[in-house]
Design a protein around this motif. Structure first.
Motif: not given
Ligand code: GUN
Ligand code: FE
Length: 456
Positions: A400-405
């Motif tokens: 679970c590697d995420l960026q929140v844009i």
């Protein structure tokens, strides 16, 4: 830690260039930080999971105009060159190494200097959405280990190589391995130390066998490193056929192409990633295919040092694994967003050509352009495939590697004023226009590692 929940619209590419958009996706993530399920609102279990999510204190829910992207994977960073980013880009590769880069890298004998730079760099890359990095450090054992520790502490997935460069004729006295034996012993103890460190790091840190490039290493060192890579089944990285000079130099010295030399020394296998590869031909491509070796394409750096544009499209059609690298500081920008943009632009210039004195039919290389979605694939799914790790795609069993844009940040708004609202258009605008301000949060293996909402 119990189950974590993430709800929001997401973009990713399950395979190269294949875009998937899921509106209001609901992810469940286990205690190891791996994605368990991805549910869409039409799935039968969605409402039940959403009820559980709302009752949990481990629930991240995005607002309107916010999106999840996979964390980016940078396949080529020289961590010690961070102070040099943006400087000295007007010399050819050999001069740049000798005059600027080697004196800078020699400073990492001082581990305190190393820690100062590396702490800053790792935090900076995380804030740009880069969750996994394949790093070159320097020849210094202590400073290289410090980089792996800093990745571990800051929550970045770091693959770190202690550099080997032992050839007297090619490396200065002040920055060179003392002997083949010493460089191999140091590499072996580095591999063991990082493997030990990795046992306690949730997102993983990994040792990497790292001959700088063929011109800087003796045949004995290259052979010894190939054997170590095999003995410990670890990643390998180097530079391959980067510039006209580097490519010709290897042919002159060995009577073979760079790819063949690396392969003969046992350095090409499934966990190998070679930077640049600009002068590869199809026979080299076949060796990459047979061995499972991947390319780290570094489009900004290539504009300065490679004397050519790497033909992404051609080698993807041949089937090569490939991702993107910033190549700090051969490339000035630490941002994979900037490199996605440059990858597209360079491919367009390759296709169209550059010299108007040549007729349009002969000016460029046909069928070379890549789309921005293909470049996005390289920065995510392609990088994960290159490293043979379950990252870069949002699916069960993957990290679970995420960026929140956030497209609604004041003075950094990314909007089409209602005109271009198809998912692919929204993603295109994000990839071309997002700034650091739009990257609100970054998660690695379920851990929050950067939070703009907290003023970080
Ligand atoms: N070839 C050997 N060393 C280097 C380096 O540090 N940067 C780049 N771009 N190419 C290299
Ligand atoms: Fe490099």
């Amino acid at each position: 830690m119990s189950t974590q929940y993430f709800k929001g619209s997401l973009f990713h590419t399950p395979s190269h260039g294949e875009l998937e958009f899921i509106k209001d996706a609901l992810l469940t993530v286990d205690e190891k930080g791996l994605i368990q399920t991805i549910l869409e609102p039409s799935d039968a279990a969605y409402v039940e999971h959403l009820t559980n999510a709302r009752a949990s204190n481990q629930f991240v829910e995005l607002a309107e105009g916010q999106y999840f992207l996979p964390g980016f994977i940078d396949l080529h960073v020289h961590a010690p060159q961070w102070p040099q980013a943006g400087v000295a880009l007007d010399a050819p590769l050999a001069t740049w190494l000798e005059k600027g880069t080697f004196p800078l890298e020699a400073k990492y004998a001082d581990v305190n200097f190393a820690k100062e730079v590396y702490n800053d760099l790792v935090a900076h890359l995380l804030s740009l959405g880069t969750t996994t990095v394949l790093y070159f450090a320097t020849i210094h054992q202590e400073a290289s280990l410090a980089l792996a520790e800093i990745c571990g502490k800051q929550g970045q997935r770091g693959l770190v190589g202690k550099v080997v460069m032992d050839l007297e004729s090619m490396n200065p006295d002040f920055y060179r391995d003392n002997s083949v034996a010493e460089s191999l012993e140091a590499t072996e103890s580095f591999i063991l130390a990082v493997k030990e460190l990795g046992k306690d790091v949730k997102q993983g840190v990994y040792p990497v066998v790292t001959p700088r490039f063929v011109p800087s290493c003796s045949a004995e060192a290259l052979a010894g490193l190939g054997a170590l890579a095999q003995k410990y089944d670890v990643h390998v990285q180097s530079h391959c056929s980067e510039s006209q000079w580097a490519h010709d130099h290897v042919i002159e010295r060995f009577g073979k192409r760079d790819t063949e030399v690396l392969n003969d020394f046992g350095l090409l296998h499934d966990k190998s990633v070679m930077a640049h590869c600009n002068f590869l031909d199809e026979s080299d491509g076949e060796i990459y295919m047979e061995t499972g070796t991947a390319v780290a394409h570094c489009p900004i750096s290539n504009g300065y040092f490679a004397n050519s544009v790497f033909p992404v499209k051609k080698f993807k059609e041949q089937g090569l694994e490939m991702g993107l690298g910033t190549d700090i500081s051969g490339g000035y920008s630490p941002s994979l967003y900037e490199n996605i943009r440059q990858a597209v632009i360079s491919s367009r210039m390759l296709e169209d050509g550059v010299d108007v004195n040549v007729g349009p039919e002969n000016r460029g290389v046909q069928n070379s352009r890549i789309s921005v979605v293909e470049a996005f694939s390289l920065a995510t799914q392609g990088g994960g495939e290159a490293l043979s790790l379950p990252i870069g795609v949002l699916k069960p069993g993957y990290a679970c590697d995420l960026q929140v844009i956030d497209t609604n940040v004041k003075n950094h708004r990314i909007s089409s004023f209602g005109v271009f609202e198809k998912p692919e258009e929204i993603l295109q605008k994000i990839l071309y226009l997002a700034t650091k301000e739009n990257i609100r949060q970054v998660w690695v293996q379920g851990n929050l590692v950067h939070d703009k909402n907290e003023g970080a």
